[in-house]
Write an enzyme that holds these catalytic residues in place. Structure first.
Site, PDB file in Angstrom:
ATOM      1  N   ARG A  98       2.915 -11.217  10.086  1.00 22.22           N
ATOM      2  CA  ARG A  98       3.516 -11.114   8.748  1.00 22.22           C
ATOM      3  C   ARG A  98       4.557 -10.000   8.672  1.00 22.22           C
ATOM      4  O   ARG A  98       5.497 -10.094   7.886  1.00 22.22           O
ATOM      5  CB  ARG A  98       2.425 -10.884   7.704  1.00 22.22           C
ATOM      6  CG  ARG A  98       1.709 -12.170   7.320  1.00 22.22           C
ATOM      7  CD  ARG A  98       0.676 -11.938   6.257  1.00 22.22           C
ATOM      8  NE  ARG A  98       0.270 -13.196   5.642  1.00 22.22           N
ATOM      9  CZ  ARG A  98      -0.666 -13.292   4.699  1.00 22.22           C
ATOM     10  NH1 ARG A  98      -1.290 -12.212   4.276  1.00 22.22           N
ATOM     11  NH2 ARG A  98      -0.973 -14.464   4.187  1.00 22.22           N
ATOM     12  N   LYS A 122     -14.716 -26.737   4.125  1.00 20.71           N
ATOM     13  CA  LYS A 122     -15.085 -27.378   2.861  1.00 20.71           C
ATOM     14  C   LYS A 122     -14.090 -28.398   2.329  1.00 20.71           C
ATOM     15  O   LYS A 122     -12.896 -28.144   2.310  1.00 20.71           O
ATOM     16  CB  LYS A 122     -15.262 -26.301   1.792  1.00 20.71           C
ATOM     17  CG  LYS A 122     -16.520 -25.495   1.999  1.00 20.71           C
ATOM     18  CD  LYS A 122     -16.693 -24.553   0.850  1.00 20.71           C
ATOM     19  CE  LYS A 122     -18.068 -23.917   0.857  1.00 20.71           C
ATOM     20  NZ  LYS A 122     -18.151 -22.895  -0.182  1.00 20.71           N
ATOM     21  N   GLY A 135      -4.129 -19.326   7.785  1.00 22.04           N
ATOM     22  CA  GLY A 135      -4.388 -18.259   8.745  1.00 22.04           C
ATOM     23  C   GLY A 135      -5.254 -18.672   9.923  1.00 22.04           C
ATOM     24  O   GLY A 135      -4.968 -18.328  11.076  1.00 22.04           O
ATOM     25  N   GLY A 138      -3.436 -19.189   1.070  1.00 19.45           N
ATOM     26  CA  GLY A 138      -3.543 -19.818  -0.241  1.00 19.45           C
ATOM     27  C   GLY A 138      -2.214 -20.356  -0.752  1.00 19.45           C
ATOM     28  O   GLY A 138      -2.156 -21.426  -1.358  1.00 19.45           O
TER      29      GLY A 138
HETATM   30  C1  3PG Z   1      -3.095 -13.896   1.438  1.00 17.83           C
HETATM   31  O1  3PG Z   1      -3.434 -13.237   2.425  1.00 17.83           O
HETATM   32  O2  3PG Z   1      -3.408 -15.090   1.278  1.00 17.83           O
HETATM   33  C2  3PG Z   1      -2.179 -13.255   0.457  1.00 17.83           C
HETATM   34  O3  3PG Z   1      -1.750 -12.022   0.907  1.00 17.83           O
HETATM   35  C3  3PG Z   1      -2.784 -13.186  -0.924  1.00 17.83           C
HETATM   36  O4  3PG Z   1      -3.884 -12.328  -0.963  1.00 17.83           O
HETATM   37  P1  3PG Z   1      -4.924 -12.429  -2.181  1.00 17.83           P
HETATM   38  O5  3PG Z   1      -5.661 -13.723  -1.987  1.00 17.83           O
HETATM   39  O6  3PG Z   1      -5.797 -11.214  -2.089  1.00 17.83           O
HETATM   40  O7  3PG Z   1      -4.114 -12.469  -3.458  1.00 17.83           O
END
Ligand code: 3PG
Length: 395
Positions: A35, A197, A350, A373
């Protein structure tokens, strides 16, 4: 959306929102700096243009107050090494001390602000906090694709106070690849979906189900689909409240002509303890009391053949519990198959990115998303608030 090349940076104070939410080990060493590396093109552009570059990010989920475990100090150090130039590390992200440091900056200087989430106002998208952050700069660049699904002060609120705003190179690239694949894929378009899931992937399955030519389901969530077909799945992961959904997805695939693939065999273990007895069985023969933890070799063959003629492949979610070597084969084999396909290959999430790295195939994938996400929400067809807040190109 307006992009970094559309805005004047020379001599300006430019605040860049990055997603430096990187994994750290117990001694606060960065275990994956993808990142950070991914934002270098945007930073270098701003530096080359002679901007005063102010970077900001969140890290982890501190509870709105200072916590050394979540300091961005290790990121500042790594960034300094990657850029080959000094990175000034500010002890906070707003306030008089930071303003003083910014006032002393010269064109080409780079500064990283301390974790935005040390202030509860960041996640509340608080107006005052947005304004304080905005007061540090003349131009706002959002390059934090991984945080674009969060409507926070640094991703949304700040744009109210800095009209001169644009997307950085990483954000632009992420949107181009992910949205391009979903909205305008070269066909055949194949989605490979895995992970634990079904419930976490409902939106993705529903949205992609309408757009793909084939969908391949593996990972823990495959067992819910297998159970919905009436198979015995032993002690494998299952979401009983998702059985109807799983059945509906398969029915819809059949009626709409989308080819739907489930594992035909799996690696089962007598228990989840390391070293437990394992064997490979057809999915019709999962013994009661055993745990299905990976796809088997026949499934790997089936799935690999199914991606052979693909022109676009999108992969999200591992095929099994790949963090344990005994159950990593299916995921690693699929990483090789995807990497070897003559297709545009896009990997999101990830865990899947980690599997690709572990398989040594990072160089052979067209695009690996830095978003977890955020990538999922984009694949669900949702609008990302961080992106929506940026001005349009013609504006
Ligand atoms: C992630 O790693 O998906 C983003 O940096 C968002 O992090 P968060 O889910 O803590 O908002």
């Amino acid at each position: 959306k307006r992009i970094i090349e559309d805005v004047q940076l020379r001599g300006k104070r430019v605040i860049i929102r990055a997603d430096y939410n990187v994994p750290l080990d117990d001694s606060l060493q960065i275990t994956d700096d993808t990142r950070i590396r991914s934002t270098l093109p945007t930073i270098n552009r701003a530096v080359d243009e002679g901007a005063k570059v102010i970077l900001c990010s969140h890290l982890g989920r501190p509870k709105g107050k200072f916590d050394p475990k979540f300091s961005l100090a290790p990121v500042a150090k790594r960034l300094q090494r990657l850029l080959g130039k000094e990175v000034i590390f500010a002890p906070d992200c707003i306030g008089a001390a930071v303003e003083g440091l910014v006032a002393k900056m010269q064109p080409g200087d780079v500064m990283l602000l301390e974790n935005l989430r040390f202030h509860p106002e960041e996640e509340k998208n608080d107006d005052g906090f947005s304004k304080a952050l905005a007061s540090l700069a003349d131009v706002y660049i959002n390059d934090a694709f991984g945080a674009a699904h969060r409507a926070h002060a640094s991703t949304v609120g700040i744009t109210k106070y800095i009209p001169e705003a644009a997307a950085g190179y990483l954000l632009k690239k992420e949107i181009e690849y992910l949205e391009g694949a979903v909205e305008n894929p070269v066909r055949p378009f194949v989605a490979i979906l895995g992970g634990a899931k079904v419930s976490g992937k409902i939106g993705v399955i529903e949205n992609l189900g309408k757009k793909v030519d084939k969908v391949i389901i593996g990972g823990g969530m495959a067992f819910t689909f297998l159970k919905a077909m009436g198979l015995e799945i032993g002690q494998s992961l299952v979401e009983n409240d998702m059985l109807d959904f799983a059945k509906g997805v398969q029915d819809h695939a059949f009626s709409s002509g989308v080819k739907f693939y489930l594992p035909v065999d799996c690696v089962v273990a007598a228990s989840r303890e390391p070293g437990a007895e394992t064997k490979i069985v057809p999915v019709q023969e999962i013994p009661k009391g055993w745990y299905g933890l990976d796809i088997g070799p026949a499934s790997v063959k089936l799935f690999s053949e199914a991606v052979q003629d693909a022109k676009t492949i999108l992969w999200n979610g591992p095929m099994g519990m790949f963090e344990v070597d005994a159950f990593a084969r299916g995921t690693l084999a699929m990483a090789h198959s995807v990497a070897n396909a003559y297709a545009l290959t896009i990997v999101g999430g990830g865990e899947t990115a980690l599997a690709i790295h572990r398989a040594g195939e990072s160089e052979s994938i067209s695009f690996i998303s830095t978003g977890g996400g955020a990538a999922l929400e984009l694949l669900e067809g949702k609008t990302l608030p961080g992106l929506a807040a940026l001005p349009n190109r013609s504006a």
